[in-house]
Design a protein around this motif. Structure first.
Motif, PDB file in Angstrom:
ATOM      1  N   PRO A 164      36.674  34.363  27.436  1.00  0.00           N
ATOM      2  CA  PRO A 164      37.451  33.159  27.101  1.00  0.00           C
ATOM      3  C   PRO A 164      38.946  33.373  27.289  1.00  0.00           C
ATOM      4  O   PRO A 164      39.507  34.389  26.875  1.00  0.00           O
ATOM      5  N   GLY A 165      39.564  32.395  27.964  1.00  0.00           N
ATOM      6  CA  GLY A 165      40.996  32.441  28.192  1.00  0.00           C
ATOM      7  C   GLY A 165      41.428  33.285  29.373  1.00  0.00           C
ATOM      8  O   GLY A 165      42.579  33.190  29.820  1.00  0.00           O
ATOM      9  N   LYS A 166      40.544  34.115  29.910  1.00  0.00           N
ATOM     10  CA  LYS A 166      40.906  35.025  30.999  1.00  0.00           C
ATOM     11  C   LYS A 166      40.708  34.353  32.352  1.00  0.00           C
ATOM     12  O   LYS A 166      39.706  33.673  32.576  1.00  0.00           O
ATOM     13  N   LEU A 167      41.668  34.551  33.257  1.00  0.00           N
ATOM     14  CA  LEU A 167      41.523  34.060  34.625  1.00  0.00           C
ATOM     15  C   LEU A 167      40.533  34.947  35.368  1.00  0.00           C
ATOM     16  O   LEU A 167      40.726  36.160  35.481  1.00  0.00           O
ATOM     17  N   ILE A 168      39.470  34.344  35.865  1.00  0.00           N
ATOM     18  CA  ILE A 168      38.476  35.052  36.668  1.00  0.00           C
ATOM     19  C   ILE A 168      38.692  34.644  38.117  1.00  0.00           C
ATOM     20  O   ILE A 168      38.579  33.463  38.458  1.00  0.00           O
ATOM     21  N   SER A 169      39.024  35.604  38.957  1.00  0.00           N
ATOM     22  CA  SER A 169      39.382  35.274  40.333  1.00  0.00           C
ATOM     23  C   SER A 169      38.181  34.754  41.117  1.00  0.00           C
ATOM     24  O   SER A 169      37.027  35.064  40.803  1.00  0.00           O
ATOM     25  N   GLN A 170      38.482  33.964  42.157  1.00  0.00           N
ATOM     26  CA  GLN A 170      37.416  33.484  43.041  1.00  0.00           C
ATOM     27  C   GLN A 170      36.653  34.669  43.634  1.00  0.00           C
ATOM     28  O   GLN A 170      35.424  34.641  43.714  1.00  0.00           O
ATOM     29  N   ARG A 171      37.383  35.688  44.026  1.00  0.00           N
ATOM     30  CA  ARG A 171      36.756  36.865  44.640  1.00  0.00           C
ATOM     31  C   ARG A 171      35.773  37.531  43.676  1.00  0.00           C
ATOM     32  O   ARG A 171      34.672  37.923  44.068  1.00  0.00           O
ATOM     33  N   GLN A 172      36.173  37.646  42.402  1.00  0.00           N
ATOM     34  CA  GLN A 172      35.298  38.281  41.428  1.00  0.00           C
ATOM     35  C   GLN A 172      34.015  37.478  41.230  1.00  0.00           C
ATOM     36  O   GLN A 172      32.923  38.040  41.187  1.00  0.00           O
ATOM     37  N   PRO A 207      38.586  18.102  33.836  1.00  0.00           N
ATOM     38  CA  PRO A 207      37.985  19.090  32.932  1.00  0.00           C
ATOM     39  C   PRO A 207      39.015  19.674  31.968  1.00  0.00           C
ATOM     40  O   PRO A 207      40.180  19.888  32.322  1.00  0.00           O
ATOM     41  N   VAL A 208      38.577  19.911  30.741  1.00  0.00           N
ATOM     42  CA  VAL A 208      39.467  20.519  29.745  1.00  0.00           C
ATOM     43  C   VAL A 208      38.985  21.907  29.312  1.00  0.00           C
ATOM     44  O   VAL A 208      39.708  22.610  28.605  1.00  0.00           O
ATOM     45  N   HIS A 209      37.779  22.300  29.732  1.00  0.00           N
ATOM     46  CA  HIS A 209      37.251  23.612  29.346  1.00  0.00           C
ATOM     47  C   HIS A 209      37.026  24.541  30.546  1.00  0.00           C
ATOM     48  O   HIS A 209      37.269  25.744  30.431  1.00  0.00           O
ATOM     49  N   LEU A 210      36.539  24.014  31.628  1.00  0.00           N
ATOM     50  CA  LEU A 210      36.287  24.814  32.834  1.00  0.00           C
ATOM     51  C   LEU A 210      37.396  24.499  33.837  1.00  0.00           C
ATOM     52  O   LEU A 210      37.288  23.568  34.628  1.00  0.00           O
ATOM     53  N   ILE A 211      38.456  25.287  33.754  1.00  0.00           N
ATOM     54  CA  ILE A 211      39.712  24.967  34.429  1.00  0.00           C
ATOM     55  C   ILE A 211      39.827  25.697  35.760  1.00  0.00           C
ATOM     56  O   ILE A 211      39.509  26.882  35.868  1.00  0.00           O
ATOM     57  N   THR A 212      40.305  24.989  36.777  1.00  0.00           N
ATOM     58  CA  THR A 212      40.632  25.599  38.064  1.00  0.00           C
ATOM     59  C   THR A 212      42.094  26.004  38.075  1.00  0.00           C
ATOM     60  O   THR A 212      42.970  25.207  37.733  1.00  0.00           O
ATOM     61  N   GLU A 213      42.351  27.251  38.443  1.00  0.00           N
ATOM     62  CA  GLU A 213      43.715  27.713  38.707  1.00  0.00           C
ATOM     63  C   GLU A 213      43.851  27.737  40.226  1.00  0.00           C
ATOM     64  O   GLU A 213      43.326  28.636  40.874  1.00  0.00           O
ATOM     65  N   PRO A 214      44.516  26.714  40.818  1.00  0.00           N
ATOM     66  CA  PRO A 214      44.509  26.550  42.269  1.00  0.00           C
ATOM     67  C   PRO A 214      44.894  27.816  43.030  1.00  0.00           C
ATOM     68  O   PRO A 214      45.904  28.460  42.736  1.00  0.00           O
ATOM     69  N   GLY A 215      44.041  28.159  43.985  1.00  0.00           N
ATOM     70  CA  GLY A 215      44.288  29.313  44.836  1.00  0.00           C
ATOM     71  C   GLY A 215      44.005  30.644  44.190  1.00  0.00           C
ATOM     72  O   GLY A 215      44.110  31.684  44.846  1.00  0.00           O
ATOM     73  N   MET A 216      43.637  30.630  42.894  1.00  0.00           N
ATOM     74  CA  MET A 216      43.422  31.912  42.197  1.00  0.00           C
ATOM     75  C   MET A 216      42.004  32.048  41.670  1.00  0.00           C
ATOM     76  O   MET A 216      41.311  33.035  41.965  1.00  0.00           O
ATOM     77  N   GLY A 217      41.550  31.101  40.855  1.00  0.00           N
ATOM     78  CA  GLY A 217      40.216  31.240  40.290  1.00  0.00           C
ATOM     79  C   GLY A 217      39.962  30.226  39.197  1.00  0.00           C
ATOM     80  O   GLY A 217      40.462  29.094  39.254  1.00  0.00           O
ATOM     81  N   TYR A 218      39.230  30.649  38.156  1.00  0.00           N
ATOM     82  CA  TYR A 218      38.782  29.743  37.117  1.00  0.00           C
ATOM     83  C   TYR A 218      38.973  30.369  35.735  1.00  0.00           C
ATOM     84  O   TYR A 218      39.017  31.592  35.592  1.00  0.00           O
ATOM     85  N   ARG A 219      39.046  29.492  34.741  1.00  0.00           N
ATOM     86  CA  ARG A 219      39.270  29.962  33.383  1.00  0.00           C
ATOM     87  C   ARG A 219      38.491  29.086  32.413  1.00  0.00           C
ATOM     88  O   ARG A 219      38.459  27.857  32.552  1.00  0.00           O
ATOM     89  N   PHE A 220      37.839  29.734  31.425  1.00  0.00           N
ATOM     90  CA  PHE A 220      37.193  28.989  30.349  1.00  0.00           C
ATOM     91  C   PHE A 220      38.188  28.839  29.199  1.00  0.00           C
ATOM     92  O   PHE A 220      38.656  29.830  28.638  1.00  0.00           O
ATOM     93  N   ARG A 221      38.480  27.601  28.863  1.00  0.00           N
ATOM     94  CA  ARG A 221      39.384  27.310  27.760  1.00  0.00           C
ATOM     95  C   ARG A 221      38.550  26.774  26.582  1.00  0.00           C
ATOM     96  O   ARG A 221      38.033  25.669  26.637  1.00  0.00           O
ATOM     97  N   PRO A 222      38.379  27.570  25.518  1.00  0.00           N
ATOM     98  CA  PRO A 222      37.540  27.136  24.391  1.00  0.00           C
ATOM     99  C   PRO A 222      38.058  25.858  23.747  1.00  0.00           C
ATOM    100  O   PRO A 222      39.235  25.548  23.816  1.00  0.00           O
TER     101      PRO A 222
END
Length: 222
Positions: A164-172, A207-222
């Motif tokens: 939770p809260g951590k940016l998970i990269s597209q590559r990962q 979306p307010v919980h499954l967030i896209t960080e453009p060009g980087m990846g995704y983040r779960f926001r509780p």
């Protein structure tokens, strides 16, 4: 009964650990090399692995990577390699703890109890994760309101919700879900994230919980 897989190429250590662990009411499976360890982990589904790094066929770090490719099973490394770099490599690969040979059985048992306790707490936390209107149980793979996910959708969601809260990269995400050959196939990921949002977000377009960080990846926001 907690089931422990012990992996070591020294017969006397395997025998000593099997006897000591069984005497304390653990169910024990043993393996003498990396290939046997990976096979036993898949077949027997142990609750914990005690793993030597110096195996005859595979390096122990390779075995950790192999296990982490599909399982979050706790791993305690038991090794004669005392160097900090060896410990760092094992922990970075996904080991939960590191015990150096020669070791005392009481110390090892204390580490086993500690890792088992932490795992039980984590499993309890993973059994009730709220995402908007839904309660998600990652342990039993269920979602309230009878929401159904495909195995691939579960794999992606599991990766995000466990951090939770951590940016998970597209590559990962691509590497862990589809494999290293698919690290450039970002369209797969976009399609699956859209499907997951349609099932779980109140407004999938915002979306307010499954967030896209453009060009980087995704983040779960509780």
């Amino acid at each position: 009964m907690t089931h422990i897989l012990v992996v070591d190429d020294e017969p006397q250590i395997l025998r000593a650990l099997r006897i000591n662990l069984a005497a304390r009411h653990y169910d024990v499976t043993v393996a003498a090399d990396g290939a046997a360890a990976l096979g036993a982990a898949a077949d027997a589904a142990p609750d914990l692995v005690i793993l030597d790094l110096g195996l005859p066929d595979l390096d122990g770090v390779e075995v950790i990577h192999g296990l982490r490719g599909w399982s979050s099973i706790p791993i305690i490394v038991l090794s004669g390699r005392a160097g900090n770099q060896d410990k760092i490599e094992a922990l970075d690969a996904g080991a939960d703890d590191y015990v150096t040979k020669p070791f005392g059985i009481d110390e090892l048992l204390a580490r086993v109890r500690a890792v088992t306790r932490r795992t039980a707490i984590q499993e309890a936390e993973l059994a009730s994760i709220r995402l908007g209107d839904h309660v998600i149980d990652l342990t039993n793979k269920t979602i309230s309101s009878n929401v159904r996910l495909t195995p691939t959708e579960w794999h992606i969601l599991d990766l995000l919700l466990r951090h939770p809260g951590k940016l998970i990269s597209q590559r990962q995400v691509l590497t862990e879900v589809w494999g290293a050959r698919f690290v450039k196939e970002t369209h797969y990921l976009r399609q699956y994230m859209a499907q997951i949002r349609r099932k779980l977000e109140r407004d999938p377009a915002r979306p307010v919980h499954l967030i896209t960080e453009p060009g980087m990846g995704y983040r779960f926001r509780p």
